[in-house]
Design an enzyme around this catalytic site. Structure first.
Site, mmCIF file in Angstrom:
data_model
loop_
_atom_site.group_PDB
_atom_site.id
_atom_site.type_symbol
_atom_site.label_atom_id
_atom_site.label_comp_id
_atom_site.label_asym_id
_atom_site.label_seq_id
_atom_site.Cartn_x
_atom_site.Cartn_y
_atom_site.Cartn_z
ATOM 1 N N ARG A 131 -8.070 18.691 5.761
ATOM 2 C CA ARG A 131 -8.182 17.972 7.022
ATOM 3 C C ARG A 131 -6.894 18.163 7.795
ATOM 4 O O ARG A 131 -5.811 17.954 7.239
ATOM 5 C CB ARG A 131 -8.404 16.493 6.670
ATOM 6 N N THR A 149 -5.574 16.308 14.167
ATOM 7 C CA THR A 149 -6.890 16.205 14.830
ATOM 8 C C THR A 149 -7.926 15.520 13.936
ATOM 9 O O THR A 149 -8.984 15.120 14.413
ATOM 10 C CB THR A 149 -7.432 17.606 15.159
ATOM 11 N N ASP A 187 -2.300 14.009 -2.962
ATOM 12 C CA ASP A 187 -0.877 13.872 -3.291
ATOM 13 C C ASP A 187 -0.673 13.012 -4.536
ATOM 14 O O ASP A 187 0.174 13.293 -5.381
ATOM 15 C CB ASP A 187 -0.105 13.249 -2.119
ATOM 16 N N ASP A 193 -2.867 9.007 0.018
ATOM 17 C CA ASP A 193 -3.393 10.375 -0.004
ATOM 18 C C ASP A 193 -3.795 10.731 -1.433
ATOM 19 O O ASP A 193 -2.940 10.897 -2.312
ATOM 20 C CB ASP A 193 -2.316 11.341 0.519
#
Ligand code: PRP
Ligand code: URA
Length: 211
Positions: free
Chosen positions: A103, A107, A204, A201
């Site tokens: 992703r 945006t 991560d 995340d």
């Protein structure tokens, strides 16, 4: 589209540890695997089976076996890879295909950077693995990819989802055989497209940050 939010204290307990920012990667990976196995139990409720005849040490009887063509499991790289073992543990005879998506964090649009899937998915039941359903863009692209190749139905297993992303997918897949199984439905997306309260995340936390 069917949505199933799993309501079980063990799942909520494991998700609570996963959400905690102090939970280190090794624990995060182990819990992710365990959670997927628990969610997969619900997600495979309608997996196609066929009648088989077997002989026990006592007599002949009938049972069921996973039908051909075998289910296809599709982890969305990178974070979905952390869910693969937990799923194959439950359905060891399934085949595995891969979709790599990232992703754009400005945006929020997903793009595909890797793909290794059978060309023809006619008659296949597909199980997509992605821990996070945020805007829904990544999962929707994956679902469209699979239907474009002829998939019969798609079931997605996600640990967490935001209501905004879930609604976007529901609107886009109208009339298609789509099921989404969730560990929890969270409150909302924040201004950066992150799930709140979420867990940060997922990629991560599983594998470390990428530059
Ligand atoms: C994360 C996550 C989903 C996606 C969800 O992946 O694993 O694939 O974001 O966001 P969306 O619903 O708004 O599309 P990311 O792009 O961070 O890649 P990664 O798995 O490599 O970390
Ligand atoms: N991707 C993640 O890993 N976490 C979020 O909260 C949103 C997208």
């Amino acid at each position: 589209m069917r949505v199933h939010v799993t309501d079980h204290p063990l799942i909520t307990h494991k998700l609570t540890v996963l959400r905690d920012e102090r939970t280190p990667s090794p624990t995060f990976r182990a819990l992710t695997e365990e959670l997927v196995t628990l969610l997969a139990y619900e997600a495979t409720r309608d997996v196609r089976v066929e009648r088989v005849t077997i002989t026990t040490p006592v007599t002949q009887t009938t049972g069921v076996a996973i039908a051909e063509p075998r289910p296809l499991i599709v982890p969305i790289l990178r974070a979905g890879l952390g869910m693969l073992e937990g799923m194959t543990k439950l359905v060891p005879s399934a085949e595995v295909g891969f979709l790599g998506m990232v992703r754009n964090e400005e945006t929020l649009q997903p793009s595909v950077y890797a793909e290794r899937l059978p060309d023809d998915l006619s008659n296949r039941q597909c199980f997509v693995l992605d821990p996070m359903l945020a805007t829904g863009g990544s999962l929707l692209s994956a679902i469209e990819y699979l239907f474009d190749r002829g998939a019969q139905d798609v079931t997605a297993i996600c640990l967490l989802a935001a209501p905004e992303g879930l609604a976007a997918i529901e609107k886009a897949v109208e009339g298609r055989e789509v099921t989404i199984v969730l560990g929890a439905l969270d409150e909302r997306l924040n201004e950066h497209g992150y799930i709140v309260p979420g867990l940060g995340d997922a990629g991560d936390r599983l594998y470390g940050t990428v530059g």
